[in-house]
Enzyme design. Structure first.
Site, PDB file in Angstrom:
ATOM      1  N   GLU A   1     -26.609  12.037  63.906  1.00 22.84           N
ATOM      2  CA  GLU A   1     -27.352  11.542  65.058  1.00 22.84           C
ATOM      3  C   GLU A   1     -28.766  11.156  64.675  1.00 22.84           C
ATOM      4  O   GLU A   1     -29.308  11.611  63.656  1.00 22.84           O
ATOM      5  CB  GLU A   1     -27.364  12.576  66.194  1.00 22.84           C
ATOM      6  CG  GLU A   1     -27.957  13.919  65.825  1.00 22.84           C
ATOM      7  CD  GLU A   1     -27.702  14.968  66.907  1.00 22.84           C
ATOM      8  OE1 GLU A   1     -26.549  15.061  67.400  1.00 22.84           O
ATOM      9  OE2 GLU A   1     -28.642  15.704  67.244  1.00 22.84           O
TER      10      GLU A   1
ATOM     11  N   ARG B   1     -23.075  26.044  66.477  1.00 24.89           N
ATOM     12  CA  ARG B   1     -24.324  26.587  67.018  1.00 24.89           C
ATOM     13  C   ARG B   1     -24.780  27.794  66.212  1.00 24.89           C
ATOM     14  O   ARG B   1     -23.973  28.599  65.758  1.00 24.89           O
ATOM     15  CB  ARG B   1     -24.150  26.949  68.497  1.00 24.89           C
ATOM     16  CG  ARG B   1     -23.916  25.730  69.376  1.00 24.89           C
ATOM     17  CD  ARG B   1     -23.718  26.098  70.840  1.00 24.89           C
ATOM     18  NE  ARG B   1     -23.585  24.881  71.651  1.00 24.89           N
ATOM     19  CZ  ARG B   1     -22.444  24.246  71.855  1.00 24.89           C
ATOM     20  NH1 ARG B   1     -21.335  24.705  71.305  1.00 24.89           N
ATOM     21  NH2 ARG B   1     -22.401  23.151  72.589  1.00 24.89           N
TER      22      ARG B   1
END
EC number: 5.3.1.8
Length: 407
Positions: A135, A283
């Site tokens: 990203e 995460r």
């Protein structure tokens, strides 16, 4: 060439003013609005608004005729799937600390979890799809983030500046091996600490950060960040992990690229984000969601360096943020109040045009024309002709253009 109606995602960390103000809706919104999605993500695809006012799902359009919508090369490369998702990101509070897998890691992890029979929507699923998720985030306002591991020597200096009896042994661990292996060892140690140990260490560290801030120390910004995270997540090992990452402040127009393995955390601000059309997230902490430490350690890249800040290179259609990501490319075009020079956007693949400031006129070679106002976006299929983009009115204007990197 058609206007898009896009989905707003109401995550708790979002702003109640940024996206409503961008879209011309009443401010503040009743609830936080975190992301505006533009693309064909299965979870919330954009609607294409035809000249007759009829709305159709962009995902369904792509699935019905992938070659016309994506182009032969793009459709063939990405399995008849739009490979990118464009977003407006409005972070009022910090997001979770996370990293994303490479293409090989994602494919292997997806196959493993499929074989294990873990439902794709299960809370403990790490790989709901078999694709990578690089990203890029480009600031619209001042944008704060933690991204990538700071040089270990510099981190040792920070840890020494907030030294406490409980922290000393961890500082010496990195000081004895100030490299990627030392970072891996310290990071692994911290995120696997027993909760009882963490409950003793974290208050010490936070008190030391308070003292450092009061003294206007060298690491004032870093310590303020740790204090904010510690207040929001008082028993979370991710607060310690944040001590190891580069602290960044992006100005409007500046961007960072986050390839596979880059551990990062967006703190505050508004940005345009473009990413691969994937949901694969590992995460680290600072979230109530699932954290899989062994899998995270397989994915995280512990190489340390300053994060490169991209300002955009001159391209055919404005400033281009070059990353090498095959899934996407992002460009930015800006016009001053006195600049009315048109820009041509041509491509053999799919495009999304997003107006973030002012107002624009988009005219196709076949004579079709659309007004593109602030907050609005346009879908250009691969089969569409080139378009000319011209600012209207007397105000400055800004456009972001998303394309597939391989088309």
């Amino acid at each position: 060439m058609e206007l898009l109606r896009n989905a707003v995602r109401p995550y708790a960390w979002g702003s109640r003013t940024t996206i409503p103000e961008l879209l011309g809706r009443p401010v503040p919104a009743p609830h936080p609005e975190a992301e505006l999605w533009m693309g064909a993500h299965p979870g919330d695809p954009s609607k294409v608004v035809g000249a007759d006012g009829v709305e159709r799902s962009l995902l369904e359009l792509v699935e019905a005729d992938p070659v016309a919508q994506l182009g032969e090369t793009c459709a063939g490369t990405w399995g008849n799937r739009l490979p990118f998702l464009l977003k407006i990101l409005a972070a009022e509070e910090p997001l979770s600390m996370q990293a994303h897998p490479s293409a090989d890691q994602a494919a292997e992890g997806y196959a493993r979890e499929e074989a294990a029979g873990i439902p794709r929507d299960a809370a403990n699923r790490n790989y709901p799809d078999p694709t990578a998720k690089p990203e890029l985030v480009c600031a619209l306002t001042e944008f704060h983030a933690l991204a990538g591991f700071r040089d270990p020597t510099r981190t040792v200096k920070l840890l020494n500046a907030i030294e406490t009896p409980g922290l000393a042994k961890y500082t010496s661990l990195l000081a004895a091996q100030p490299d990627s292996d030392g970072l891996r060892a310290l990071f692994t140690t911290w995120i696997t600490l027993p909760q009882a140990t963490l409950d003793e260490l974290l208050p010490e560290v936070l008190d030391a950060c308070v003292a450092h801030v009061k003294e206007h120390g060298e690491f004032n910004t870093e310590c303020r960040t740790i204090l904010g995270l510690g207040e929001a997540h008082p028993r979370d090992a991710g607060v310690l992990a944040a001590l190891l990452l580069n602290r960044l402040v992006l100005r409007a127009g500046e961007a960072i690229y986050l390839p596979a393995g880059n551990l990062h955390l967006y703190l505050h601000g508004t940005a345009v984000e473009i990413l691969a059309n994937s949901d694969n997230i590992l995460r680290c902490g600072l979230t109530p969601k699932h954290v899989d430490v062994p899998e995270l350690l397989r994915v995280v890249d512990f190489n340390a360096a300053e994060m490169p800040v991209l300002k955009g290179e001159e391209g055919d259609c404005g400033a281009v943020y070059r990353t090498g990501a095959p899934e996407f490319e992002l460009s930015r075009v800006e016009w001053t109040a006195s600049d009315r020079e048109p820009v041509v956007a041509g491509s053999s693949g799919p495009q999304i045009l997003l107006c973030t400031e002012g107002a624009l006129r988009v005219r196709a070679e076949d004579g079709r024309e659309l007004a593109l106002n602030r907050g609005q976006s346009i879908w250009l299929a691969a089969a569409d002709p080139d378009v000319q983009i011209t600012p209207t009115g007397t105000q400055p204007a800004q456009l972001f253009r998303a394309t597939a990197g391989t088309c």
